[in-house]
Write an enzyme that holds these catalytic residues in place. Sequence first.
Site, PDB file in Angstrom:
ATOM      1  N   GLU A   1       1.422 -13.071 -21.946  1.00 24.31           N
ATOM      2  CA  GLU A   1       2.491 -13.366 -20.430  1.00 24.31           C
ATOM      3  C   GLU A   1       3.331 -14.104 -19.968  1.00 24.31           C
ATOM      4  O   GLU A   1       3.606 -13.972 -19.608  1.00 24.31           O
ATOM      5  CB  GLU A   1       1.459 -11.872 -19.021  1.00 24.31           C
ATOM      6  CG  GLU A   1       0.640 -12.317 -18.546  1.00 24.31           C
ATOM      7  CD  GLU A   1      -0.222 -11.409 -18.026  1.00 24.31           C
ATOM      8  OE1 GLU A   1       0.576 -10.703 -16.804  1.00 24.31           O
ATOM      9  OE2 GLU A   1      -1.427 -11.477 -17.290  1.00 24.31           O
TER      10      GLU A   1
ATOM     11  N   CYS B   1       1.961  -3.842 -21.934  1.00 19.59           N
ATOM     12  CA  CYS B   1       1.899  -3.140 -20.507  1.00 19.59           C
ATOM     13  C   CYS B   1       3.154  -3.270 -19.713  1.00 19.59           C
ATOM     14  O   CYS B   1       3.056  -3.096 -19.149  1.00 19.59           O
ATOM     15  CB  CYS B   1       0.466  -3.253 -20.285  1.00 19.59           C
ATOM     16  SG  CYS B   1      -0.598  -4.754 -20.477  1.00 19.59           S
TER      17      CYS B   1
ATOM     18  N   ASP C   1       5.544 -10.799 -16.419  1.00 20.40           N
ATOM     19  CA  ASP C   1       4.717 -12.029 -16.117  1.00 20.40           C
ATOM     20  C   ASP C   1       5.875 -12.829 -17.597  1.00 20.40           C
ATOM     21  O   ASP C   1       6.529 -13.695 -17.004  1.00 20.40           O
ATOM     22  CB  ASP C   1       3.988 -12.063 -16.401  1.00 20.40           C
ATOM     23  CG  ASP C   1       3.605 -11.804 -14.746  1.00 20.40           C
ATOM     24  OD1 ASP C   1       4.000 -12.594 -13.361  1.00 20.40           O
ATOM     25  OD2 ASP C   1       2.035 -11.705 -14.786  1.00 20.40           O
TER      26      ASP C   1
ATOM     27  N   HIS D   1       0.791  -1.159   0.240  1.00 22.50           N
ATOM     28  CA  HIS D   1      -0.281   0.254  -0.027  1.00 22.50           C
ATOM     29  C   HIS D   1       0.791   1.562   0.273  1.00 22.50           C
ATOM     30  O   HIS D   1       0.274   2.202  -0.339  1.00 22.50           O
ATOM     31  CB  HIS D   1      -0.719  -0.432   1.135  1.00 22.50           C
ATOM     32  CG  HIS D   1      -1.857  -1.141   1.158  1.00 22.50           C
ATOM     33  ND1 HIS D   1      -2.173  -2.003   1.794  1.00 22.50           N
ATOM     34  CD2 HIS D   1      -3.073  -1.081  -0.038  1.00 22.50           C
ATOM     35  CE1 HIS D   1      -4.011  -2.383   1.294  1.00 22.50           C
ATOM     36  NE2 HIS D   1      -4.063  -1.536   0.009  1.00 22.50           N
TER      37      HIS D   1
HETATM   38  C1  PEP Z   1       2.558  -7.404 -16.713  1.00 20.06           C
HETATM   39  O1  PEP Z   1       3.139  -8.690 -15.950  1.00 20.06           O
HETATM   40  O2  PEP Z   1       3.646  -7.610 -17.762  1.00 20.06           O
HETATM   41  C2  PEP Z   1       1.894  -6.611 -16.131  1.00 20.06           C
HETATM   42  C3  PEP Z   1       2.281  -5.914 -17.190  1.00 20.06           C
HETATM   43  O3  PEP Z   1       0.751  -7.243 -15.291  1.00 20.06           O
HETATM   44  P1  PEP Z   1       1.418  -7.537 -14.137  1.00 20.06           P
HETATM   45  O4  PEP Z   1       2.345  -6.376 -13.732  1.00 20.06           O
HETATM   46  O5  PEP Z   1      -0.056  -6.709 -12.629  1.00 20.06           O
HETATM   47  O6  PEP Z   1       1.725  -8.951 -13.052  1.00 20.06           O
HETATM   48 MG    MG Z   2       1.083  -9.841 -14.873  1.00 16.25          MG
END
Ligand code: PEP
Ligand code: MG
Length: 578
Positions: free
Chosen positions: A438, A509, A462, A194
């Site tokens: 991912e 992302c 990931d 948090h």
């Molecule tokens: C990722 O795995 O790149 C992703 C954007 O998801 P998170 O970081 O929430 O696992």
């Molecule tokens: Mg991810």
Amino acid sequence: MKQKNIILNGIAASSGVAIGKVFILEEDDLVAVKKDVPVNKINREFARLRIAVRQTKADLERNYAELNKMLGENYAKIADAHILILNDPMIGKEVIDCVKQGNTAEFAIYTVVKKFSKSFDAIEDEYFRERKNDMIDVAKKVTAHLLGKSKKTLADLEENSIVVAKNIMPSDTVAMRENMVGGFATDLGGKTSHTALVARSLEIPAVVGLKNVSYHVKQGMPIIIDGNNGIVILDPTEETINNYKREYEIQFSNRKALEQFKDLPAVTTDGTEVQLGANIETPKEIRSVLRHGANGIGLYRSEFMYLTGSSMPTEEEHYQNYIQIAKMMMPYDVIIRTMDLGGDKIAKLGFMEVGREANPFMGLRAIRFCLKYPEIFKIQLKGILRASVCGNIKIMYPMISSVAEIKAANKILEQAKEELRIEGKLFNENIKVGAMIEVPSAALITDLIAREVDFLSIGTNDLIQYTIAVDRVNANITHLYNPMHPAILRLLKWIIDCAHQAGVDVGMCGEMAGDPSYTVVLLGLGLDEFSMSAAQIPQVKKIIRSVSKEKAKILVTKLLECSSMAEIETEMKKFKYI
Ligand code: PEP
Ligand code: MG
């Protein structure tokens, strides 16, 4: 006295440099000495307890209102949870019984909290450990009122103080005024704790997980927070201070200089335009998203909605949350990723079997959990669908590992649509649906997956960890976690080419998209959309506007021939923008 330059390493939770004086956020220990209360004074003890509980309740309610105003309802729910603990009948009964036996109110609280803490410890579950901390936090507040003591809080801050604490309790976030807190350093916490979330959303430099920083500091001691490298320097020498002052000034003037790019398109010198979206975790971040000139939300990590309440969010709560974001982001698109939770986080919501998994990151999480519990999944989908009347919402499934999972998820989406039709609730019949790439198995069948979706987004956080088999949060092997591994480059090329052959746009992302060192490579690979934390957008845009796509492609061709990360890095260093 000579300065010592004590360097402590932790986890870089929020970027930036801060130089200031230590403000120790004290943590009073919950201790009380046993003192017998004569029978004729027991009623007085009850009266003391009642008053202290009433005062604590008033504090928490004030806390709730302030949190709500400052950071939105999701954060405010944290204060709500504390009120629930204060009203807990089981804890309350035990405290009353203990007072009845002739103990002081503070000793009764101490004894009962100790007893409950032991049961929490025995469970050994992260979620319950968190609840234990919440209970202790509330107990300390009541005890402080009983003793007439008031703890030094963040409201006592002086400008540019650097807050150092074992852990920053959710209730303390209330007093984090943007221009007052220079930075944070905490013993506990991780990148997604948090404290880290709040620091990032307020753009406050922070280093967490320092283990024992609170032990080393003294009130008012000079301190430097290097949120870029996850370092804290205590008692810095003049030379170190001057170096960091320069870095701070560079950081400040860079930020200022980048403001000129805010309203300009992210277009290369030879005319290729890409989209720059933002990753968000709460609606509270939208202001910063718009300020940094994002073209939309490329990833809304909807998990936060599930983490702040004590029960699953309702369809109405989902709807209200998403419609608020969609409206604020008009006319830009908002990609809502359906929940990506597993392990202890789901256990918290009552799914205890999931909390016991040996390897929760490869367990029953994200789309796997949603497909196992379609009724829960449908509630979120219905909320997203209803908010899609705005016309700018897209759905994205996380942790897809096969075509069958997309088909199964789409089937539940169709059921959700049918239920809404029967209920007479409106939604966008043509809502676009995408998948995250991912998991390596999904990456290798991107051509097949691309036929089932409207868009794809690469989750490199990931994808890299599963492809190289390197735990993304394991400090012992961070040197292996490298987006420039030849295998990752090849995989990215394969994904992007397959998507384009199928006529589908592909974004990214994961953190790699926001790292300026990889912008040219990603452009050369043909990425259509980059999504990152809002503060990174101007820097990435600047690079895109200064390079030609043709040159970026030539670079990528060379990189794809390299057999090691070292060779790749050498080629990248040779690259000239103009
Ligand atoms: C990722 O795995 O790149 C992703 C954007 O998801 P998170 O970081 O929430 O696992
Ligand atoms: Mg991810």
